[in-house]
Design an enzyme around this catalytic site. Structure first.
Site, mmCIF file in Angstrom:
data_model
loop_
_atom_site.group_PDB
_atom_site.id
_atom_site.type_symbol
_atom_site.label_atom_id
_atom_site.label_comp_id
_atom_site.label_asym_id
_atom_site.label_seq_id
_atom_site.Cartn_x
_atom_site.Cartn_y
_atom_site.Cartn_z
ATOM 1 N N CYS A 1 -23.588 2.083 1.116
ATOM 2 C CA CYS A 1 -22.585 3.133 1.354
ATOM 3 C C CYS A 1 -23.241 4.378 1.939
ATOM 4 O O CYS A 1 -24.111 4.991 1.316
ATOM 5 C CB CYS A 1 -21.858 3.483 0.057
ATOM 6 S SG CYS A 1 -20.639 4.807 0.287
ATOM 7 N N CYS B 1 -25.802 -8.418 -7.813
ATOM 8 C CA CYS B 1 -25.785 -7.867 -6.450
ATOM 9 C C CYS B 1 -25.274 -6.423 -6.459
ATOM 10 O O CYS B 1 -24.265 -6.117 -7.103
ATOM 11 C CB CYS B 1 -24.890 -8.729 -5.557
ATOM 12 S SG CYS B 1 -24.743 -8.109 -3.864
ATOM 13 N N CYS C 1 -14.239 3.050 7.447
ATOM 14 C CA CYS C 1 -15.622 2.592 7.328
ATOM 15 C C CYS C 1 -15.591 1.226 6.652
ATOM 16 O O CYS C 1 -14.895 1.041 5.659
ATOM 17 C CB CYS C 1 -16.429 3.577 6.483
ATOM 18 S SG CYS C 1 -18.132 3.061 6.156
ATOM 19 N N CYS D 1 -15.997 9.155 0.230
ATOM 20 C CA CYS D 1 -15.803 7.912 0.994
ATOM 21 C C CYS D 1 -15.389 8.234 2.439
ATOM 22 O O CYS D 1 -14.470 9.022 2.671
ATOM 23 C CB CYS D 1 -14.737 7.072 0.307
ATOM 24 S SG CYS D 1 -14.245 5.614 1.219
ATOM 25 N N CYS E 1 -19.766 -11.038 -8.877
ATOM 26 C CA CYS E 1 -20.699 -10.132 -8.192
ATOM 27 C C CYS E 1 -22.130 -10.294 -8.730
ATOM 28 O O CYS E 1 -23.092 -10.032 -8.018
ATOM 29 C CB CYS E 1 -20.273 -8.672 -8.366
ATOM 30 S SG CYS E 1 -18.877 -8.216 -7.307
ATOM 31 N N ASP F 1 0.850 -1.188 0.000
ATOM 32 C CA ASP F 1 0.000 0.000 0.000
ATOM 33 C C ASP F 1 0.891 1.245 0.000
ATOM 34 O O ASP F 1 0.604 2.228 0.664
ATOM 35 C CB ASP F 1 -0.893 -0.019 1.255
ATOM 36 C CG ASP F 1 -2.007 1.023 1.181
ATOM 37 O OD1 ASP F 1 -2.300 1.484 0.072
ATOM 38 O OD2 ASP F 1 -2.565 1.375 2.227
#
Length: 351
Positions: A204, A197, A247, A220, A194, A140
């Site tokens: 969110c 869905c 979150c 976000c 996915c 990261d």
């Protein structure tokens, strides 16, 4: 440098606590148009490093000259003590507005340190086997198209929330990479599962997933509470609720996370003092308290000022649900804080 070496690397990786490895090539040109559009729309917000490096993120051989393959790793991070039905346990925290919520991944040791040390050990083992070789490890960090490389190397597919999903492990894992100058056979990518869905998009809180596979980071809550340095836009503050660092909602709602795996590494065990704590208590932390309590934690990197900003917003949201003299007194005590940022958010919370 063929399949035999990859099998060996996979064995070493498992011994080091990684859940899976994959191999990706370095031609990510098909991802460049999407990256360029995302940047030109400003969806990266204040993450200036993304704009600075631009398309270098999609060009591993430009970032680290000589790179011909990328070894990708993933490491599950749910602690061993995570209870059954953990998603419901986490969602329930939202019903206790005076309690602060820290994202699951940030409750243990800083993953940057955990992964970097283990990626280095993995690189050392490869070197012992094949002799000196060129490599660089990433966790990261730096301009790496992490999710793209993970998806191309068979770690999973990009979910509609833009995170990588794995059929056997959901999305509760960290990713890391080793850029190498060894030609290794690429792994087979997996297909998208996915389907129709759209649970992550619907759940969110700030509608940051503006379309399937498209995230506007500026909305976000993870971005706003961690990456964003300044004042949180007033229209978004009520949506943050009692989330004070990150979150998890789009992951908590995802059906694939019923397969999320625990990790026995003690690094990911929850630290005391971060889960289920009252906002008033967290807001009272001095800078020295903050530095002590967050030592070795990813939370430390936001600093005490942003910590107070985040907790003040959560306290304001708690006051909206019901007026409370203790919350008001705690906010009032910091109304004259030396930081403009803290004072602004405290005044908002009190109003």
């Amino acid at each position: 440098m063929g399949p035999q070496l990859v099998r060996q690397i996979r064995e070493w990786a498992v011994e080091l606590g990684f859940s899976q490895i994959g191999i990706a090539g370095v031609d990510l040109s098909s991802a460049e148009a999407g990256l360029a559009a995302w940047l030109s729309n400003g969806f990266h917000g204040e993450m200036a490093y993304m704009q600075t490096h631009g398309l270098k993120r999609a060009r591993p051989a430009e970032l680290v000259p000589g790179t011909v393959s990328v070894i990708t790793v993933r490491m599950d991070y749910l602690s061993d003590a995570t209870p059954e039905g953990w998603q419901a346990v986490e969602f329930d925290r939202l019903n206790r507005p005076e309690e602060g919520i820290v994202s699951l991944y940030a409750r243990g040791r800083d993953y940057h340190k955990v992964l970097r040390a283990r990626l280095q050990k993995l690189s050392d083992r490869i070197s012992a086997e094949v002799g000196p070789f060129g490599y660089r490890v990433f966790t990261d960090s730096a301009p790496v198209l992490e999710a793209e490389l993970a998806a191309r190397s068979g770690q999973g597919w990009r979910g509609k929330h833009t995170l990588v999903l794995n059929r056997e492990a959901g999305s509760m894992f960290f990713l890391g990479e080793i850029y190498v100058d060894l030609a290794l056979p690429a792994s087979e990518p997996t297909s998208d599962h996915c389907g129709s869905c759209s649970a992550c998009i619907e759940v969110c809180p700030a509608q940051a997933i503006i379309a399937p596979y498209r995230l506007d980071a500026r909305r976000c809550i993870s971005y706003l509470t961690i990456e964003h340095a300044g004042s949180i836009p007033e229209d978004l503050r009520p949506l943050i609720g009692n989330r004070i660092y990150g979150c998890d909602d789009c992951q908590l709602i995802c059906p694939w996370n019923k397969f999320a795996r625990r990790n026995a590494l003690p690094d990911f065990d929850e630290r005391t003092g971060l889960t289920g704590r009252q906002l008033v208590e967290l807001f009272a932390w001095t800078e020295a308290d903050f530095l002590t309590r967050t030592e070795g934690s990813p939370i430390r990197r936001i600093g005490h000022e942003r910590w107070l900003r985040n907790v003040a917003v959560a306290m304001g949201n708690a006051l909206r649900s019901h007026d409370d003299a203790v919350l008001r007194a705690a906010l009032q005590a910091r109304a004259d804080h030396p930081s403009d940022l803290v004072r602004e958010h405290v005044a908002w919370a009190l109003s």
